[in-house]
Design an enzyme around this catalytic site. Structure first.
Site, short mmCIF file in Angstrom:
data_model
loop_
_atom_site.label_atom_id
_atom_site.label_comp_id
_atom_site.label_asym_id
_atom_site.label_seq_id
_atom_site.Cartn_x
_atom_site.Cartn_y
_atom_site.Cartn_z
N LYS A 201 0.84 -1.20 0.00
CA LYS A 201 0.00 0.00 0.00
C LYS A 201 0.88 1.25 0.00
O LYS A 201 0.69 2.16 -0.79
CB LYS A 201 -0.91 -0.04 1.23
CG LYS A 201 -1.86 1.11 1.36
CD LYS A 201 -2.83 0.87 2.52
CE LYS A 201 -3.60 2.13 2.85
NZ LYS A 201 -4.56 1.94 3.95
N GLU A 207 10.50 -4.75 4.53
CA GLU A 207 10.57 -6.14 4.06
C GLU A 207 10.27 -6.23 2.57
O GLU A 207 10.99 -6.88 1.81
CB GLU A 207 9.55 -7.02 4.82
CG GLU A 207 9.84 -7.21 6.29
CD GLU A 207 9.23 -6.13 7.18
OE1 GLU A 207 8.96 -5.00 6.67
OE2 GLU A 207 9.04 -6.39 8.38
N GLY A 263 -4.95 -2.28 5.21
CA GLY A 263 -4.17 -3.42 4.71
C GLY A 263 -4.86 -4.76 4.95
O GLY A 263 -4.97 -5.60 4.06
N ARG A 264 -5.36 -4.96 6.18
CA ARG A 264 -5.97 -6.26 6.50
C ARG A 264 -7.37 -6.41 5.91
O ARG A 264 -8.00 -7.46 6.09
CB ARG A 264 -5.99 -6.45 8.02
CG ARG A 264 -6.71 -5.35 8.78
CD ARG A 264 -6.37 -5.41 10.26
NE ARG A 264 -6.88 -4.29 11.04
CZ ARG A 264 -6.27 -3.12 11.16
NH1 ARG A 264 -5.16 -2.88 10.51
NH2 ARG A 264 -6.78 -2.16 11.92
N GLU A 349 -5.21 -7.29 14.91
CA GLU A 349 -4.72 -5.96 14.54
C GLU A 349 -5.87 -4.95 14.63
O GLU A 349 -5.66 -3.78 14.90
CB GLU A 349 -4.14 -5.99 13.11
CG GLU A 349 -3.18 -4.86 12.84
CD GLU A 349 -2.51 -4.94 11.48
OE1 GLU A 349 -2.66 -5.96 10.79
OE2 GLU A 349 -1.85 -3.97 11.10
N HIS A 380 -5.70 -34.05 17.23
CA HIS A 380 -4.63 -34.94 17.69
C HIS A 380 -3.53 -34.18 18.41
O HIS A 380 -2.44 -34.71 18.62
CB HIS A 380 -4.06 -35.73 16.50
CG HIS A 380 -5.12 -36.59 15.88
ND1 HIS A 380 -5.30 -37.91 16.22
CD2 HIS A 380 -6.09 -36.29 14.98
CE1 HIS A 380 -6.33 -38.40 15.53
NE2 HIS A 380 -6.83 -37.43 14.78
N LYS A 500 7.74 -0.67 12.41
CA LYS A 500 8.34 -0.20 11.17
C LYS A 500 9.43 0.85 11.45
O LYS A 500 10.40 0.96 10.73
CB LYS A 500 7.26 0.38 10.24
CG LYS A 500 6.27 -0.66 9.72
CD LYS A 500 5.34 -0.12 8.64
CE LYS A 500 4.39 -1.19 8.14
NZ LYS A 500 3.55 -0.80 7.02
C1 G6Q Z 1 -2.62 -3.94 7.87
C2 G6Q Z 1 -1.36 -3.44 8.40
C3 G6Q Z 1 -0.12 -4.13 7.91
C4 G6Q Z 1 0.27 -3.78 6.49
C5 G6Q Z 1 1.70 -4.22 6.25
C6 G6Q Z 1 2.15 -3.97 4.84
O1 G6Q Z 1 -3.72 -3.55 8.17
O2 G6Q Z 1 -1.30 -2.07 8.26
O3 G6Q Z 1 -0.20 -5.51 8.03
O4 G6Q Z 1 -0.61 -4.37 5.59
O5 G6Q Z 1 2.53 -3.59 7.16
O6 G6Q Z 1 2.06 -2.62 4.51
P1 G6Q Z 1 2.24 -2.14 3.02
O7 G6Q Z 1 1.12 -2.72 2.22
O8 G6Q Z 1 2.17 -0.64 3.06
O9 G6Q Z 1 3.56 -2.64 2.54
#
Ligand code: G6Q
Length: 535
Positions: A201, A207, A263-264, A349, A380, A500
């Site tokens: 996003k 990462e 994001g989620r 989250e 199990h 971050k």
């Molecule tokens: C989701 C969070 C988090 C995010 C990641 C990746 O709600 O904000 O999980 O999706 O940190 O972020 P980017 O899409 O900006 O790389």
């Protein structure tokens, strides 16, 4: 909320609730009273620790919390994510073309469908082989690079809908900054046949940007170093066009989304490009239609027949009145093996918050810990604790009437376990029953099952793209309901933002040639020094 009469009444009921054995014995029609069906999901919540009065009180709490008007505000596009001053409109991502939803006076529905159409066009070109790699070969491997919300949804959806996917292609997902993730995902791939989707996003996530750079090096090393190859092997999914072009990806190969998609909550936006490439645009639209169906149910159904509302209220019931710290999610479908991990982010989250919307500390516990594994595997291992441990763990059993791989007796055997487990959890086995089986006296106490352990069963016909959409929306809306009851912001994630920032301070201290001047605590300082010596 805690001063509401319904809250007080719930508190006293919690003390005096009969055992589930007695509740079922006293009312032969109990099951029907606590079952609801909507949008293709049958929801049996009768094996929960509740009476009609409990449900009525929980519904009163929803009214008192203003759930109705908060639902309307979310769907209307009000900026309910107040700490980031953003609308929360993942529901717009699955709204039909004919809908109109305005953010700051602009109808976002045409933009949503324009992106979906571009994704469909691109997916069709890749899937048909029309889109070729730099050397003229067709794309056989698709690697999504993203993390958190830009990874968990795509991974879960790919696994869940694998039955519908293009089996001639390989799909991989790289998220971790640990180089092993990239190395293992690409070690057997031919760069000339590989497409990377860089999903971020913000397009600034450490990462993802690190993995994307490594991917570019890997590609160019494999294709003779001609940087024009990037155009045919990299596309981006982002809200940040500037950073996408700075990275070297042509914005013609970028699929956008918007700041009102968390994001989620983004697996049904362009973040789902890998899903669309795997299952094709028609199935992707079925997925969106399933989401929309559950959204509409949640938006319009009276609370007493509203599946996500009831589910969310039950979560609050166990969390706040029984001190239950966790919820187990137990999908009886191998394709849903990543669903618990996906739900962990969605739930924890969203509702892992301790400050109310008014900025004051919460006065009840909020988001429970979600965890789980597919059944029957979990049976199990950790089910032991759910059956006979000292903790109360409400369980969600998710099951389907039809298998996508009907093999002999497998499905009946699988389903018999769903029903048997919920029965055993609810009813247990008394000492008298154990003794009547002829169990030696010394062993008898070990074989007693207290029962009275609550579970929900969600039953659907079969796992289709539409069913997956309905299921995810069901949980999204349950999470929303819980957040409203706790009066928290389910849509920010300052805890994630912290991570971050923190690592950025330490990176140069690990990489500098000269000994850095460390100003952390003594533990952190010595760990950094030790690592520098060891590496
Ligand atoms: C989701 C969070 C988090 C995010 C990641 C990746 O709600 O904000 O999980 O999706 O940190 O972020 P980017 O899409 O900006 O790389």
């Amino acid at each position: 909320m805690t001063t509401q009469p319904a809250w007080q009444s719930l508190q006293s009921q919690r003390e005096s609730l009969p055992h589930l054995r007695d509740l079922f014995a006293a009312d032969p029609a109990r099951a029907e009273k606590f079952q609801r069906e909507a949008a293709g999901l049958f929801f049996d919540f009768s094996k929960n620790l509740l009476t009609a009065e409990t449900l009525a009180n929980l519904l009163d709490l929803a009214e008192a919390a203003g759930l109705r008007s908060k639902i309307d505000a979310m769907f209307r596009g009000d900026k309910i994510n107040i700490t980031e001053n953003r609308a929360v409109l993942h529901t717009a991502l699955r709204a039909p073309r004919t809908a109109s939803i305005k953010v700051d006076g602009v109808d976002v529905v045409p933009e949503v469908h324009a992106v979906l159409d571009r994704m469909a066009d691109f997916s069709n070109r890749v899937r048909s082989g029309e889109w070729k790699g730099h050397t003229g070969k067709i794309i056989r491997n698709i690697v999504n690079i993203g993390i958190g919300g830009s990874d968990l949804g795509p991974v879960m959806a790919y696994e869940a809908l694998r039955h519908y996917s293009d089996r001639t292609r390989i799909f991989r997902f790289v998220s971790n900054v640990d180089g092993t993730d990239f190395a293992e995902a690409t070690r057997d791939l031919d760069p000339s046949e590989t497409l990377f989707i860089v999903s971020s996003k913000t397009f600034t996530t450490l990462e993802t940007m690190t993995n994307a750079s490594t991917a570019r090096e890997w590609l160019l090393a494999g294709l003779g170093g001609d940087s024009s190859a990037v155009a045919k092997h990299f596309v981006a999914v982002s809200t940040n066009a500037e950073k996408v072009s700075a990275f070297g990806i042509d914005t013609a190969n970028m699929f956008g989304f918007w700041d009102w998609v968390g994001g989620r909550y983004s697996m049904d936006s362009a973040i789902g490009l890998s899903t669309m490439l795997a299952i094709g645009p028609d199935h992707f639209r079925d997925l969106l239609a399933g989401f929309h169906e559950m959204d509409e149910h949640f938006r319009t159904a009276p609370f007493e027949s509203n599946l996500p509302v009831i589910h969310g209220l039950l979560a609050v019931w166990y969390n706040d009145f029984f001190g239950a710290q966790t919820v187990a999610v137990l999908p009886y479908d191998q394709y849903l093996k990543r669903f618990p991990a996906y739900l962990q982010q969605l739930t924890m989250e969203s509702n892992g918050k301790s400050t109310t919307l008014a900025g004051t500390p919460v006065d009840t516990d909020t988001g429970p810990i979600y965890w789980g594994e597919p059944g029957t595997n979990g049976q199990h291992s950790f089910y032991q604790l759910i059956h006979q441990g000292t903790r109360l763990i409400p369980c969600d059993f998710i099951a389907f009437a039809h298998s996508l791989n009907p093999l002999g007796r497998h499905q009946d055997l699988l389903m018999s376990n769903v029903f048997a487990q919920t029965e055993a959890l609810a009813f247990g086995k008394t000492l008298a029953q154990v003794e009547a089986e002829g169990t030696p006296a010394a062993l008898a106490p070990h074989r007693v099952f207290e029962g009275n352990r609550p579970s929900n069963v969600l039953l659907a016909d079969k796992l289709t793209p539409a069913t997956l959409g309905r299921l995810v929306s069901f949980y999204e809306m349950s999470v929303f309901t819980q957040g409203v009851l706790w009066n928290i912001n389910s849509f920010d994630q300052w805890g994630v933002e912290l991570g971050k920032v923190l690592a950025q301070r330490i990176i140069p201290e690990l990489e500098s040639a000269g000994e850095p001047d460390l100003k952390h605590d003594s533990s952190t300082n010595s760990l950094i020094r030790r690592y520098r010596k060891m590496k």
